[in-house]
Design a protein around this motif. Structure first.
Motif, PDB file in Angstrom:
ATOM      1  N   GLY A 147       0.538  -1.159  -0.059  1.00  0.00           N
ATOM      2  CA  GLY A 147       0.590   0.013   0.037  1.00  0.00           C
ATOM      3  C   GLY A 147       0.099   0.975   0.092  1.00  0.00           C
ATOM      4  N   GLY A 148       2.008   1.197  -0.851  1.00  0.00           N
ATOM      5  CA  GLY A 148       2.922   2.409  -0.502  1.00  0.00           C
ATOM      6  C   GLY A 148       3.473   2.790   0.935  1.00  0.00           C
ATOM      7  N   ARG A 149       3.840   1.617   1.643  1.00  0.00           N
ATOM      8  CA  ARG A 149       4.295   1.856   2.961  1.00  0.00           C
ATOM      9  C   ARG A 149       5.049   0.723   3.037  1.00  0.00           C
ATOM     10  NH1 ARG A 149       3.385   6.019   5.410  1.00  0.00           N
ATOM     11  NH2 ARG A 149       3.914   6.375   6.614  1.00  0.00           N
ATOM     12  N   VAL A 150       5.960   1.037   4.236  1.00  0.00           N
ATOM     13  CA  VAL A 150       6.946  -0.140   4.499  1.00  0.00           C
ATOM     14  C   VAL A 150       6.146  -0.743   5.039  1.00  0.00           C
ATOM     15  CG1 VAL A 150       8.600  -0.666   6.036  1.00  0.00           C
ATOM     16  CG2 VAL A 150       8.711   0.787   4.175  1.00  0.00           C
ATOM     17  N   HIS A 151       6.171  -1.593   5.721  1.00  0.00           N
ATOM     18  CA  HIS A 151       5.016  -3.089   6.932  1.00  0.00           C
ATOM     19  C   HIS A 151       5.959  -3.095   7.619  1.00  0.00           C
ATOM     20  CE1 HIS A 151       2.856  -5.650   8.308  1.00  0.00           C
ATOM     21  NE2 HIS A 151       3.491  -6.528   8.343  1.00  0.00           N
ATOM     22  N   SER A 152       6.363  -2.839   9.087  1.00  0.00           N
ATOM     23  CA  SER A 152       7.424  -3.276   9.545  1.00  0.00           C
ATOM     24  C   SER A 152       7.125  -4.443  10.717  1.00  0.00           C
ATOM     25  CB  SER A 152       8.551  -1.590  10.036  1.00  0.00           C
ATOM     26  OG  SER A 152       7.348  -0.939  10.747  1.00  0.00           O
ATOM     27  N   GLY A 153       5.776  -4.655  10.472  1.00  0.00           N
ATOM     28  CA  GLY A 153       5.776  -5.468  11.629  1.00  0.00           C
ATOM     29  C   GLY A 153       5.487  -5.113  13.192  1.00  0.00           C
ATOM     30  N   GLY A 154       5.217  -5.688  14.105  1.00  0.00           N
ATOM     31  CA  GLY A 154       5.450  -5.646  15.287  1.00  0.00           C
ATOM     32  C   GLY A 154       6.921  -4.823  16.640  1.00  0.00           C
ATOM     33  N   THR A 155       7.874  -5.658  16.041  1.00  0.00           N
ATOM     34  CA  THR A 155       9.336  -5.015  16.142  1.00  0.00           C
ATOM     35  C   THR A 155      10.270  -4.093  15.306  1.00  0.00           C
ATOM     36  OG1 THR A 155      10.162  -6.925  15.799  1.00  0.00           O
ATOM     37  CG2 THR A 155       9.130  -6.730  17.550  1.00  0.00           C
ATOM     38  N   GLY A 156       9.406  -4.507  13.771  1.00  0.00           N
ATOM     39  CA  GLY A 156      10.177  -3.516  13.150  1.00  0.00           C
ATOM     40  C   GLY A 156      11.485  -4.272  12.477  1.00  0.00           C
ATOM     41  N   ASN A 157      10.538  -5.514  12.783  1.00  0.00           N
ATOM     42  CA  ASN A 157      11.971  -6.818  11.227  1.00  0.00           C
ATOM     43  C   ASN A 157      11.163  -7.583  10.932  1.00  0.00           C
ATOM     44  OD1 ASN A 157      14.437  -6.653  13.717  1.00  0.00           O
ATOM     45  ND2 ASN A 157      13.429  -6.094  14.995  1.00  0.00           N
ATOM     46  N   ALA A 158       9.860  -7.740  10.003  1.00  0.00           N
ATOM     47  CA  ALA A 158       9.184  -7.904   8.926  1.00  0.00           C
ATOM     48  C   ALA A 158      10.055  -7.876   7.892  1.00  0.00           C
ATOM     49  CB  ALA A 158       7.722  -7.514   9.372  1.00  0.00           C
ATOM     50  N   GLY A 159       9.845  -9.049   7.147  1.00  0.00           N
ATOM     51  CA  GLY A 159      10.763  -9.074   5.985  1.00  0.00           C
ATOM     52  C   GLY A 159      12.355 -10.152   6.387  1.00  0.00           C
ATOM     53  N   HIS A 160      11.990 -10.608   7.327  1.00  0.00           N
ATOM     54  CA  HIS A 160      13.578 -11.126   7.211  1.00  0.00           C
ATOM     55  C   HIS A 160      13.101 -12.538   5.731  1.00  0.00           C
ATOM     56  CE1 HIS A 160      15.488  -8.391   9.919  1.00  0.00           C
ATOM     57  NE2 HIS A 160      16.521  -9.390   9.538  1.00  0.00           N
ATOM     58  N   ILE A 161      13.153 -12.213   4.733  1.00  0.00           N
ATOM     59  CA  ILE A 161      13.137 -13.618   4.154  1.00  0.00           C
ATOM     60  C   ILE A 161      14.265 -14.278   4.432  1.00  0.00           C
ATOM     61  CG2 ILE A 161      14.016 -12.277   1.752  1.00  0.00           C
ATOM     62  CD1 ILE A 161      11.632 -14.403   0.093  1.00  0.00           C
ATOM     63  N   GLY A 162      15.444 -14.056   4.284  1.00  0.00           N
ATOM     64  CA  GLY A 162      16.805 -14.385   4.793  1.00  0.00           C
ATOM     65  C   GLY A 162      16.293 -15.555   5.911  1.00  0.00           C
ATOM     66  N   HIS A 163      15.348 -15.039   6.672  1.00  0.00           N
ATOM     67  CA  HIS A 163      15.371 -16.534   7.742  1.00  0.00           C
ATOM     68  C   HIS A 163      14.139 -17.018   7.798  1.00  0.00           C
ATOM     69  CE1 HIS A 163      19.109 -15.359   9.254  1.00  0.00           C
ATOM     70  NE2 HIS A 163      18.973 -13.704   8.967  1.00  0.00           N
ATOM     71  N   ILE A 164      13.706 -17.715   6.959  1.00  0.00           N
ATOM     72  CA  ILE A 164      12.572 -18.400   6.604  1.00  0.00           C
ATOM     73  C   ILE A 164      13.332 -19.822   6.860  1.00  0.00           C
ATOM     74  CG2 ILE A 164      11.295 -19.539   4.926  1.00  0.00           C
ATOM     75  CD1 ILE A 164       9.822 -16.448   3.469  1.00  0.00           C
ATOM     76  N   VAL A 165      12.760 -20.316   7.028  1.00  0.00           N
ATOM     77  CA  VAL A 165      13.171 -22.157   6.703  1.00  0.00           C
ATOM     78  C   VAL A 165      12.617 -23.129   5.738  1.00  0.00           C
ATOM     79  CG1 VAL A 165      13.202 -23.884   8.447  1.00  0.00           C
ATOM     80  CG2 VAL A 165      13.607 -21.989  10.126  1.00  0.00           C
ATOM     81  N   ILE A 166      13.772 -23.287   5.242  1.00  0.00           N
ATOM     82  CA  ILE A 166      13.251 -23.474   3.414  1.00  0.00           C
ATOM     83  C   ILE A 166      13.341 -24.818   3.892  1.00  0.00           C
ATOM     84  CG2 ILE A 166      13.203 -21.968   2.686  1.00  0.00           C
ATOM     85  CD1 ILE A 166      15.836 -22.557   0.705  1.00  0.00           C
ATOM     86  N   ASP A 167      14.571 -25.315   4.702  1.00  0.00           N
ATOM     87  CA  ASP A 167      15.363 -26.560   4.528  1.00  0.00           C
ATOM     88  C   ASP A 167      15.191 -27.540   6.111  1.00  0.00           C
ATOM     89  OD1 ASP A 167      16.695 -29.706   4.609  1.00  0.00           O
ATOM     90  OD2 ASP A 167      17.906 -28.748   3.013  1.00  0.00           O
ATOM     91  N   MET A 168      14.710 -27.655   6.866  1.00  0.00           N
ATOM     92  CA  MET A 168      14.699 -28.276   8.545  1.00  0.00           C
ATOM     93  C   MET A 168      16.047 -29.274   9.040  1.00  0.00           C
ATOM     94  SD  MET A 168      10.323 -28.902   9.404  1.00  0.00           S
ATOM     95  CE  MET A 168       9.983 -30.223   8.383  1.00  0.00           C
ATOM     96  N   ALA A 169      16.729 -29.788   7.873  1.00  0.00           N
ATOM     97  CA  ALA A 169      17.451 -30.772   7.449  1.00  0.00           C
ATOM     98  C   ALA A 169      18.647 -29.651   7.459  1.00  0.00           C
ATOM     99  CB  ALA A 169      17.457 -31.857   7.325  1.00  0.00           C
ATOM    100  N   GLY A 170      18.392 -28.535   7.465  1.00  0.00           N
ATOM    101  CA  GLY A 170      19.516 -28.210   6.663  1.00  0.00           C
ATOM    102  C   GLY A 170      21.128 -27.697   7.728  1.00  0.00           C
ATOM    103  N   PRO A 171      21.817 -26.433   6.298  1.00  0.00           N
ATOM    104  CA  PRO A 171      23.211 -26.304   7.400  1.00  0.00           C
ATOM    105  C   PRO A 171      22.677 -25.153   8.637  1.00  0.00           C
ATOM    106  CG  PRO A 171      22.819 -25.539   4.890  1.00  0.00           C
ATOM    107  CD  PRO A 171      21.800 -26.124   5.673  1.00  0.00           C
TER     108      PRO A 171
END
Length: 308
Positions: A147-171
């Motif tokens: 909607g044209g604005r940054v979505h920062s979330g409750g603590t300001g850390n929304a959007g941390h796609i780098g820390h989505i878990v994609i491999d439960m047995a991963g490194p």
């Protein structure tokens, strides 16, 4: 209050600062490598010197605000940062450390991924579309503009796609988790995996840039390394699109400079992994602003704060 602002972009590889006009024109800018040191003050001193140098090179009229984008996690209200890839800074009071540069002017802090996404949205012509910005570099950061604005979330850390878990047995990941996108797709992790598979950079730097050059030349291990990283990014993007109903994904950061050796397998992996029609419609773009995107997003936040 209108006028130019001072924008800062803090990452694990480099520190950047710029004076930015209200129309998005960059009047002055500079970068320095992020010091590799366990001493918080050594990193802080490098940033302070950089910011003061750039501020002094800016327009003669007074700067009206300061915007800081930093790798996270962070606390925008407290003005503190604890970047995963800057081990010396834990709850580092970055806004307090920089306030003396512009005393009495508003200072705002946001994630580097948020700033990258906002910069791309502002200057990249995305209108009212929902955008996920991803920075693939020393780590993998991200930010959302909805909607044209940054979505920062409750603590300001929304959007941390780098820390989505994609491999439960991963490194293991630098964040303390396991199987994160960053643990498979950051520049250092791509190069590390390639080295473990027998890739040899010779007398060149053993980094993602060298690996990309070899991938373009047809080196099989280098090609596989980027295919693996691209699939990890695709898994994160598909998950985010399913959750948020995204329109566009914009990817920047040093690793994005790999070009087709990253983006071709990335788009193919999204096609393979995405099932639902609304997920398949997401479009992936390479950043048009390069390293300036984060600075422009930080500037946009500072300009907004100065007008308030």
């Amino acid at each position: 209050m209108t006028g130019p602002v001072l924008a800062v972009d803090v990452g694990g590889t480099k520190l950047a600062a710029a004076v930015v006009e209200p129309d998005g024109t960059i009047a002055a800018q500079a970068t320095v490598p992020t010091p590799v040191s366990p001493d918080a003050q050594i990193v802080a001193a490098a940033l302070d010197n950089l910011v003061r140098e750039v501020a002094a090179r800016g327009p003669s009229r007074r700067l009206v605000g300061l915007g800081v984008g930093s790798a996270g996690p962070l606390d925008p209200l407290a003005g503190t940062v604890s970047p995963v890839n800057i081990g010396a800074w834990r709850d580092f009071e970055i806004l307090d450390a920089l306030r003396d540069v512009l005393p009495g002017r508003p200072a705002v802090l946001a994630g580097d991924g948020h700033c990258m996404a906002l910069g791309e949205h502002w200057r990249g012509g995305y209108g009212d579309r929902s955008v996920l910005g991803i920075v693939v570099s020393t780590g993998v950061g991200g930010g959302l503009v909805i909607g044209g604005r940054v979505h920062s979330g409750g603590t300001g850390n929304a959007g941390h796609i780098g820390h989505i878990v994609i491999d439960m047995a991963g490194p293991g990941c630098a964040c303390g988790g396991r199987g994160c996108v960053e643990a498979l797709a950051s520049g250092p992790m791509i190069a590390q995996w390639a080295l473990e598979q027998g890739w040899s950079p010779g007398d060149r730097p053993a980094d993602a840039r060298t690996l990309a050059a070899d991938a373009r030349a047809g080196d099989r291990v280098a090609v596989r390394a980027f295919q693996r990283a691209a699939r990890a990014l695709a898994a994160g993007i598909v998950s985010a699109a399913a959750l948020i109903d995204l329109d566009d994904v914009v990817i920047g950061g040093g690793v994005s400079g790999a070009g087709d050796v990253l983006f071709d397998p990335l788009r193919a992996a999204i096609t393979d992994l995405a099932g639902l029609a609304f997920v398949r419609r997401v479009r992936v773009h390479e950043s048009t602003l390069g390293g300036d995107a984060g600075l422009l997003g930080a500037a946009a936040l500072a300009l907004e704060a100065a007008r308030a």
